[in-house]
Structures are given as structure tokens and as C-alpha cells.
Write an enzyme that holds these catalytic residues in place. Structure first.
Site, PDB file in Angstrom:
ATOM      1  N   LYS A   7     -47.108   0.343  20.488  1.00  0.00           N
ATOM      2  CA  LYS A   7     -46.021   0.110  21.448  1.00  0.00           C
ATOM      3  C   LYS A   7     -46.529   0.230  22.888  1.00  0.00           C
ATOM      4  O   LYS A   7     -46.225  -0.610  23.728  1.00  0.00           O
ATOM      5  CB  LYS A   7     -44.912   1.145  21.202  1.00  0.00           C
ATOM      6  N   ASN A   8     -47.318   1.278  23.150  1.00  0.00           N
ATOM      7  CA  ASN A   8     -47.732   1.528  24.532  1.00  0.00           C
ATOM      8  C   ASN A   8     -48.807   0.566  25.034  1.00  0.00           C
ATOM      9  O   ASN A   8     -49.133   0.566  26.215  1.00  0.00           O
ATOM     10  CB  ASN A   8     -48.194   2.980  24.703  1.00  0.00           C
ATOM     11  N   ARG A  76     -38.141   3.777  30.452  1.00  0.00           N
ATOM     12  CA  ARG A  76     -38.868   4.000  31.708  1.00  0.00           C
ATOM     13  C   ARG A  76     -39.998   3.001  31.903  1.00  0.00           C
ATOM     14  O   ARG A  76     -40.344   2.654  33.028  1.00  0.00           O
ATOM     15  CB  ARG A  76     -39.488   5.398  31.712  1.00  0.00           C
ATOM     16  N   CYS A 100     -36.220  12.504  32.516  1.00  0.00           N
ATOM     17  CA  CYS A 100     -35.868  12.258  31.122  1.00  0.00           C
ATOM     18  C   CYS A 100     -36.046  13.547  30.356  1.00  0.00           C
ATOM     19  O   CYS A 100     -36.384  14.579  30.940  1.00  0.00           O
ATOM     20  CB  CYS A 100     -36.692  11.120  30.532  1.00  0.00           C
ATOM     21  N   ARG A 105     -40.937  13.274  35.579  1.00  0.00           N
ATOM     22  CA  ARG A 105     -41.677  12.019  35.496  1.00  0.00           C
ATOM     23  C   ARG A 105     -41.543  11.098  36.710  1.00  0.00           C
ATOM     24  O   ARG A 105     -40.955  10.011  36.628  1.00  0.00           O
ATOM     25  CB  ARG A 105     -41.281  11.266  34.222  1.00  0.00           C
ATOM     26  N   ASP A 288     -48.138  12.785  23.024  1.00  0.00           N
ATOM     27  CA  ASP A 288     -47.221  12.073  22.125  1.00  0.00           C
ATOM     28  C   ASP A 288     -47.377  12.506  20.664  1.00  0.00           C
ATOM     29  O   ASP A 288     -46.649  12.026  19.795  1.00  0.00           O
ATOM     30  CB  ASP A 288     -47.423  10.553  22.249  1.00  0.00           C
ATOM     31  N   ARG A 380     -37.012   3.493  19.033  1.00  0.00           N
ATOM     32  CA  ARG A 380     -37.682   2.989  20.246  1.00  0.00           C
ATOM     33  C   ARG A 380     -39.166   2.772  19.991  1.00  0.00           C
ATOM     34  O   ARG A 380     -39.784   1.935  20.648  1.00  0.00           O
ATOM     35  CB  ARG A 380     -37.521   3.996  21.391  1.00  0.00           C
TER      36      ARG A 380
HETATM   37  C1  UD1 Z   1     -47.416   7.103  29.192  1.00  0.00           C
HETATM   38  C2  UD1 Z   1     -46.906   6.753  27.815  1.00  0.00           C
HETATM   39  C3  UD1 Z   1     -46.245   7.970  27.182  1.00  0.00           C
HETATM   40  C4  UD1 Z   1     -47.196   9.166  27.198  1.00  0.00           C
HETATM   41  C5  UD1 Z   1     -47.779   9.391  28.584  1.00  0.00           C
HETATM   42  C6  UD1 Z   1     -48.848  10.452  28.610  1.00  0.00           C
HETATM   43  C7  UD1 Z   1     -46.388   4.382  27.992  1.00  0.00           C
HETATM   44  C8  UD1 Z   1     -45.353   3.330  28.043  1.00  0.00           C
HETATM   45  N1  UD1 Z   1     -45.945   5.657  27.943  1.00  0.00           N
HETATM   46  O1  UD1 Z   1     -46.304   7.461  29.990  1.00  0.00           O
HETATM   47  O2  UD1 Z   1     -45.878   7.645  25.851  1.00  0.00           O
HETATM   48  O3  UD1 Z   1     -46.500  10.322  26.796  1.00  0.00           O
HETATM   49  O4  UD1 Z   1     -48.346   8.172  29.102  1.00  0.00           O
HETATM   50  O5  UD1 Z   1     -49.876  10.108  27.756  1.00  0.00           O
HETATM   51  O6  UD1 Z   1     -47.569   4.101  27.962  1.00  0.00           O
HETATM   52  N2  UD1 Z   1     -47.094  11.489  37.231  1.00  0.00           N
HETATM   53  C9  UD1 Z   1     -46.868  11.761  38.560  1.00  0.00           C
HETATM   54  N3  UD1 Z   1     -46.647  10.705  39.390  1.00  0.00           N
HETATM   55  C10 UD1 Z   1     -46.665   9.412  38.976  1.00  0.00           C
HETATM   56  C11 UD1 Z   1     -46.908   9.159  37.614  1.00  0.00           C
HETATM   57  C12 UD1 Z   1     -47.117  10.214  36.765  1.00  0.00           C
HETATM   58  O7  UD1 Z   1     -46.840  12.904  38.979  1.00  0.00           O
HETATM   59  O8  UD1 Z   1     -46.468   8.506  39.785  1.00  0.00           O
HETATM   60  C13 UD1 Z   1     -47.310  12.615  36.283  1.00  0.00           C
HETATM   61  C14 UD1 Z   1     -46.201  12.714  35.232  1.00  0.00           C
HETATM   62  O9  UD1 Z   1     -45.095  13.432  35.696  1.00  0.00           O
HETATM   63  C15 UD1 Z   1     -46.927  13.426  34.103  1.00  0.00           C
HETATM   64  C16 UD1 Z   1     -48.354  12.877  34.209  1.00  0.00           C
HETATM   65  O10 UD1 Z   1     -48.461  12.331  35.518  1.00  0.00           O
HETATM   66  O11 UD1 Z   1     -46.942  14.806  34.327  1.00  0.00           O
HETATM   67  C17 UD1 Z   1     -48.734  11.845  33.211  1.00  0.00           C
HETATM   68  O12 UD1 Z   1     -47.748  10.849  33.156  1.00  0.00           O
HETATM   69  P1  UD1 Z   1     -48.092   9.319  32.922  1.00  0.00           P
HETATM   70  O13 UD1 Z   1     -49.477   9.167  32.417  1.00  0.00           O
HETATM   71  O14 UD1 Z   1     -47.701   8.556  34.132  1.00  0.00           O
HETATM   72  O15 UD1 Z   1     -47.080   8.934  31.751  1.00  0.00           O
HETATM   73  P2  UD1 Z   1     -46.431   7.527  31.572  1.00  0.00           P
HETATM   74  O16 UD1 Z   1     -47.377   6.497  32.052  1.00  0.00           O
HETATM   75  O17 UD1 Z   1     -45.038   7.540  32.111  1.00  0.00           O
END
Ligand code: UD1
Length: 402
Positions: A7-8, A76, A100, A105, A288, A380
Site C-alpha cells: 500500500k505504502n 493523510r 490522527c 503528524r 507499522d 484501509r
Molecule cells: C509513512 C507511512 C506510515 C508509517 C510512517 C513511518 C505512508 C503512506 N505512510 O507515514 O505507514 O507509519 O511512514 O514509517 O507511507 N514528521 C515531522 N514533520 C513532517 C513529517 C514528519 O515532524 O513534516 C515526523 C512525524 O511526526 C513522525 C516522523 O516524522 O514523528 C515520521 O513520520 P513520516 O515518516 O513522515 O510518516 P508518514 O510519511 O506520514
């Protein structure tokens, strides 16, 4: 048991179709998040055809560059359209994702990166508004190796003028798969899978034919299903090297794990031993898989400690597991699990996608019946999970809520 496409990996590749050309994407899992992404692309004016696990998209003409609140609230990952829209269509209006169940996030790093690429970015009335005639390459350092942030910036940089460097980039296999699909379209990307990605902008991208990589989280979930039930499970059509953080832990817990080129087989040997797990960015133990691993620890012999380092409140499944008799104490980012010989079935409620998988695994091991509600979270990201588990011998059925 066959593992579906990731999915990701599918979500960013689907979003990248906004960069142009005919995209034929195969091994796409039939899960609700994919349907939501296809709906979003379609609403923008892209032509989208879905036939089983094959999705064809043409986004030669679109009539909207907006991702509305209604869809972003459901998923998201809708924010992944931001980079491609901006790069190819010069503007994007994307609802700002809220918090969430697993934490706040933010997407500040996505926005700071796009600003570095020369976009004008603002947040008004709950929407991110971004504009740029043409993005220009830049050096971007990510404070955190954000997965979707790296993907958004990589997609945007493909059509920027000049060279972009993304430092402290995410190294997840899903980032590599997105890069591989973009390279097939003429993108010039080097270093995906390492912590520095270099992208040399080109004027346009063509279409591609791309098969999505297998879902390492689905595979890991089924391996734990084998271990938690004292069983013997073989997951096929997966990439064992993507599963190493999980298979290493399962071995340490006492299971026999055998890897072939595209399959992993787990044979249980007695009750698993408790151990410590820290979630980390790839190649560390995936956040995850944390809820599923916690379910296994609940019935393991001895004490286990989980340290969650990625998301701040990803322990919503703990009180539900405790309703099934688990002994878990949470202290900030740490959860201490005292393994019990058995859990007892109970009605429980899913709070997010992976938490729901954890509760189902616990239910497989518990004495008596477990009823998991709000399974829409599960749909999902897992394709026919109940059918796949039934094929492995579980007694599980989907019932309509009263
Ligand atoms: C993706 C995955 C999700 C997985 C996560 C971590 C997808 C669609 N989703 O989510 O399933 O759980 O990676 O492996 O691929 N952060 C910030 N600022 C930002 C972005 C992120 O502070 O602009 C922080 C987040 O709050 C979190 C960390 O970075 O603590 C990692 O998040 P991130 O890697 O961005 O997760 P997603 O990409 O949303």
C-alpha cells in the site's frame, strides 16, 4: 499465502501519475486507501481505470488542483499529490492533514522543502496553498527522515530546473520503489535507499509500466499470526530482505524462520520468549509492525519492552489488549509487557490500521471469541485479511455491526 502489493509504495506511485504520461501500475493492493487515492486523482480530472490489481492512469489534462478536506481527512497520504501537482501544474491546494490516532503528524518538513525549491507556500483556512511557475533545484536537509516528505520532494524535484539534494532522506523500500518507477519515466534520480538522494530536474516525464513491490507489513503480520498461534506459516511473493528487522526478532523469540528467494516460512517452536524492540526508520523495526509485535509479546514467556521512537502516541491498542487480559504498562514512549500464558477473548475496538491488525492477532491466540469493532481501519491497508487468515486455519468472519 500470497502477499499483496505494498500500500505504502502504491500510494505515492499513484500520486506520481500527476507528473504526466500513461502510467500502468500492477500489483496494486485492493485496499480502501488505494480507492481513496484513485478517487482523488479522478476528481482532479485524471482518467483512472482499475481492474483487479492493475491501475491505468492518464493525467494529461486535469481540471482541479485541489485535494479537499473530505478525502484528506480519510487518508493523510492524500498529501502526496502536493509535490506532483506543484511540479507539473504550477499550483496545489491540499487540505492540511490534522492529527490522527497515532500522534500530531505534522507536514512542516514537506512544506519547508517545497519552499526551498522556490514554491510560495501558505496555510489558509485549513488548506495548504502552494504555487510556483517552475520549481528550482535546491539542497534540502530533512530534520527527520520523513517517508512521505521524502517522496513528495523527490516527485517535485523531478521536474524542477537544476539539481536537488535531499539529505537525511528516508531509506524505506517504498521510497526506492517510487524512485524506480520515476526513473522508468525519464527522471534522473540517484541514491534512493541511501540518506542522500540527488535529483536532476528534467522538462517532462513519460509514462511507465511498473509492478509495485510486495507489502512487507502484510507479510510481517502473517508471520506473527503463525508465531502467536504456535503454527507454521509460509508467506509467498514477498521480498525477505525487506522483512529482516521482523524476522530477526522472530528468530530471537525462538521461531524457526527460513528464507527463500521470494518467500519466508515460520515454524513455531514452543512458546516465544519475550524480548525488547525499538521502532526505528528503515532498516530498523517498523513502527507499522509495533502493535502486531506487542500482541505476540502479550503471550510470550517473560517481560518485553517496546520503545516507540517514531510516533508519540502509538499505544492506543494497549487498553484494548488489556481488556483481553494482557499485562502492559505504558510509560511515555515505552511499553512494558509481561507475557501471560493465555489471553481471553473480549469485545475490543480498533483505533487505527495497524492497531486493528494487532487486535486480530491477539484474538487468534485468545481463548474464546474476540469481537473487533471499527474494522474499517483494517480495510484501509489489508486486502481480504479475513479470507487469508481463514485459509491459514483461523476461525474468523466479518459481521455487520448491529
Ligand atoms: C509513512 C507511512 C506510515 C508509517 C510512517 C513511518 C505512508 C503512506 N505512510 O507515514 O505507514 O507509519 O511512514 O514509517 O507511507 N514528521 C515531522 N514533520 C513532517 C513529517 C514528519 O515532524 O513534516 C515526523 C512525524 O511526526 C513522525 C516522523 O516524522 O514523528 C515520521 O513520520 P513520516 O515518516 O513522515 O510518516 P508518514 O510519511 O506520514
Amino acid at each position: 499465502m500470497k502477499i499483496s502489493g505494498a500500500k505504502n509504495a502504491a500510494l505515492p506511485i499513484l500520486a506520481s501519475s500527476l507528473l504526466g504520461g500513461e502510467c500502468v501500475i500492477t500489483n496494486v493492493p485492493r485496499v480502501v486507501d488505494v480507492t481513496t487515492m484513485c478517487k482523488l486523482l479522478n476528481m482532479m480530472g485524471a482518467w483512472v481505470s482499475v481492474e483487479d490489481s492493475r491501475v491505468v492512469i492518464h493525467a494529461e489534462h486535469i481540471h482541479s488542483t485541489e485535494a479537499p478536506y473530505d478525502l484528506v481527512r480519510k487518508m493523510r497520504a492524500s498529501v502526496l499529490v502536493l509535490g506532483p501537482l506543484l511540479a507539473r501544474w504550477g499550483e496545489a491546494t491540499v487540505s492540511l492533514p490534522g492529527g490522527c490516532a497515532i500522534g500530531t503528524r505534522p507536514v512542516d518538513l514537506h512544506l519547508a522543502g517545497l519552499t526551498k525549491l522556490g514554491a510560495e507556500v501558505s496555510v489558509e483556512h485549513g488548506y495548504i496553498r502552494a504555487k510556483a511557475a517552475r520549481l528550482t533545484g535546491a539542497r534540502i536537509y530533512l530534520d527527520m527522515p520523513t517517508v512521505t516528505g521524502t517522496e513528495n520532494l523527490m516527485m517535485a524535484a523531478c521536474l524542477a530546473e537544476g539539481t536537488t539534494l535531499i539529505e537525511n532522506a528516508a531509506k524505506e523500500p517504498e521510497v526506492i520503489d517510487l524512485a524506480a518507477s520515476l526513473i522508468k519515466r525519464g527522471a534522473r534520480i540517484v541514491g534512493a535507499g541511501s540518506d542522500v538522494i540527488t535529483i536532476e530536474g528534467v522538462h517532462e516525464l513519460r509514462g511507465m509500466d511498473h509492478e509495485v513491490i510486495p507489502d512487507r507489513i502484510e507479510a510481517g503480520t502473517f508471520l506473527i499470526a503463525g508465531s502467536i498461534t504456535g503454527g507454521d506459516v509460509c508467506v509467498d511473493r514477498c521480498l525477505p530482505r525487506h522483512l529482516e528487522a521482523v524476522t530477526m526478532k522472530l528468530r530471537e523469540m525462538g521461531s524457526k524462520v527460513n528464507e527463500e528467494k521470494e518467500s519466508v516460512r515460520l515454524k513455531s517452536v514452543g512458546r516465544p520468549n519475550g524480548l525488547d524492540v525499538k521502532t526505528f526508520t528503515y532498516p530498523g523495526f517498523p513502527t507499522d509492525m509495533q502493535a502486531q509485535m506487542m500482541a505476540l509479546m502479550c503471550v510470550s514467556d517473560g517481560t518485553s519492552v517496546i520503545s516507540e521512537t517514531i510516533f508519540e502516541s502509538r499505544f492506543m491498542h494497549v487498553p484494548e489488549l488489556c481488556r483481553m487480559g494482557a499485562d502492559i504498562k505504558v510509560d511515555g514512549h515505552h511499553a512494558v509487557v509481561n507475557g501471560k500464558a493465555t489471553l481471553t477473548g473480549a469485545p475490543v475496538m480498533a483505533s487505527d490500521l495497524r492497531a486493528s491488525a494487532g487486535l486480530i492477532l491477539a484474538g487468534l491466540a485468545a481463548e474464546g471469541e474476540t469481537e473487533v469493532s471499527r474494522v474499517y481501519h483494517l480495510d484501509r491497508g489489508y486486502e481480504h485479511i479475513e479470507d487469508k487468515l481463514r485459509d491459514l486455519g483461523a476461525t474468523i468472519r466479518r459481521v455487520k455491526a448491529a
